[in-house]
Design a protein around this motif. Structure first.
Motif, PDB file in Angstrom:
ATOM      1  N   ASN A 117      40.011  42.120  42.116  1.00 29.15           N
ATOM      2  CA  ASN A 117      38.311  42.470  42.241  1.00 29.15           C
ATOM      3  C   ASN A 117      38.208  43.343  41.241  1.00 29.15           C
ATOM      4  N   GLU A 118      36.849  43.557  40.840  1.00 29.46           N
ATOM      5  CA  GLU A 118      36.387  44.315  39.753  1.00 29.46           C
ATOM      6  C   GLU A 118      36.649  45.705  40.090  1.00 29.46           C
ATOM      7  N   VAL A 119      36.696  46.005  41.126  1.00 30.46           N
ATOM      8  CA  VAL A 119      36.934  47.543  41.459  1.00 30.46           C
ATOM      9  C   VAL A 119      38.552  47.952  41.124  1.00 30.46           C
ATOM     10  N   PHE A 120      39.502  47.071  41.555  1.00 30.43           N
ATOM     11  CA  PHE A 120      40.662  47.480  41.110  1.00 30.43           C
ATOM     12  C   PHE A 120      40.986  47.323  39.801  1.00 30.43           C
ATOM     13  N   SER A 121      40.233  46.626  39.110  1.00 31.01           N
ATOM     14  CA  SER A 121      40.426  46.587  37.509  1.00 31.01           C
ATOM     15  C   SER A 121      39.885  47.887  36.886  1.00 31.01           C
ATOM     16  N   MET A 122      38.837  48.229  37.466  1.00 25.92           N
ATOM     17  CA  MET A 122      38.004  49.733  36.884  1.00 25.92           C
ATOM     18  C   MET A 122      39.158  50.718  37.387  1.00 25.92           C
ATOM     19  N   ILE A 123      39.723  50.604  38.322  1.00 23.84           N
ATOM     20  CA  ILE A 123      40.854  51.768  38.704  1.00 23.84           C
ATOM     21  C   ILE A 123      41.806  51.662  37.607  1.00 23.84           C
ATOM     22  N   CYS A 124      42.486  50.523  37.376  1.00 27.79           N
ATOM     23  CA  CYS A 124      43.561  50.477  36.445  1.00 27.79           C
ATOM     24  C   CYS A 124      42.879  51.064  34.987  1.00 27.79           C
ATOM     25  N   VAL A 125      41.741  50.731  34.701  1.00 22.61           N
ATOM     26  CA  VAL A 125      41.294  51.242  33.481  1.00 22.61           C
ATOM     27  C   VAL A 125      41.025  52.841  33.340  1.00 22.61           C
ATOM     28  N   ILE A 126      40.708  53.409  34.363  1.00 21.74           N
ATOM     29  CA  ILE A 126      40.450  54.677  34.670  1.00 21.74           C
ATOM     30  C   ILE A 126      41.875  55.301  34.708  1.00 21.74           C
ATOM     31  N   VAL A 127      43.024  54.845  35.296  1.00 22.49           N
ATOM     32  CA  VAL A 127      44.256  55.452  35.237  1.00 22.49           C
ATOM     33  C   VAL A 127      44.780  55.429  33.812  1.00 22.49           C
ATOM     34  N   GLY A 128      44.664  54.253  33.165  1.00 27.05           N
ATOM     35  CA  GLY A 128      45.089  54.248  31.614  1.00 27.05           C
ATOM     36  C   GLY A 128      44.466  55.099  30.814  1.00 27.05           C
TER      37      GLY A 128
END
Length: 216
Positions: A117-128
């Motif tokens: 989902n979009e939330v998990f995608s945003m979390i991956c970007v924030i972690v990166g």
């Protein structure tokens, strides 16, 4: 030891008791970028075995880093921990995504779309971006140390031979001007003589002008 100076770049940023840490870090990089490729598949770009082993290696590296704090600068230790934690989260996310892909049915995979989902995608970007953000923060926080370093460098060059020569010339020029001014103040006759010499041409011109008027 002069014989070890050629290898100083390998250990100079670490604590003396952690001189070996460069070897451990190199082994970790080799493990994450090379050894994991041996567990791949010709039919798929990535496997669950690769991501899970990568997660295990990232966890071991983070524990090792936290246990020894190998860097001399505490800020380097902090930034290294942030980077190691980012790697661990990245492999964790990759493992979850790979497990979803490998599930034979939606019920056994990710029925609630937690990892898709979009939330998990945003979390991956924030972690990166976390490591980059922390690095920027440390640069801003260390601006005072940078100014102190620049000041030390400036003082060092001002104490060298060219710097001393420039200071000597400026001091000599100012002392000469001050000496001339002091001598003029101490001897008023000099000022009177200079004033008389300056007034003499004007007096001669006045006499010539008046004598010329009588002739006419």
């Amino acid at each position: 030891d002069l014989e070890l100076q050629r290898f100083a770049f390998l250990y100079e940023e670490y604590e003396p008791q952690c001189w070996w840490y460069a070897v451990a870090e190199l082994a970790m990089r080799l493990y994450l970028t090379g050894i994991l490729a041996l567990f791949g598949s010709a039919d798929a770009p990535a496997t669950t075995t690769q991501t899970s082993l990568g997660l295990l290696g990232a966890m071991v590296y983070y524990v090792l880093l936290s246990a020894f704090d190998p860097f001399i600068d505490p800020l380097d230790d902090f930034l290294a921990k942030i980077a190691a934690f980012q790697i661990m989260l990245t492999f964790y996310a990759a493992t979850m995504l790979q497990a979803q892909e490998n599930a034979k049915d939606d019920a056994a995979g990710d029925p609630n779309s937690v990892w898709n989902n979009e939330v998990f995608s945003m979390i991956c970007v924030i972690v990166g971006l976390s490591t980059f953000g922390v690095a920027i923060f440390l640069v801003v926080a260390g601006a005072r140390d940078l100014r102190d370093t620049v000041g030390k460098v400036a003082r060092y060059f001002s104490d060298t031979t060219p710097g001393r020569a420039l200071r000597r010339l400026s001091t000599r020029g100012s002392s000469t001007d001050e000496g001339r001014k002091a001598s003029e103040d101490a001897d008023p006759s000099t000022n009177d003589a200079e004033a008389a010499e300056a007034a003499a041409p004007r007096a001669s011109s006045s006499r010539l002008a008046s004598s010329g008027g009588r002739v006419e």
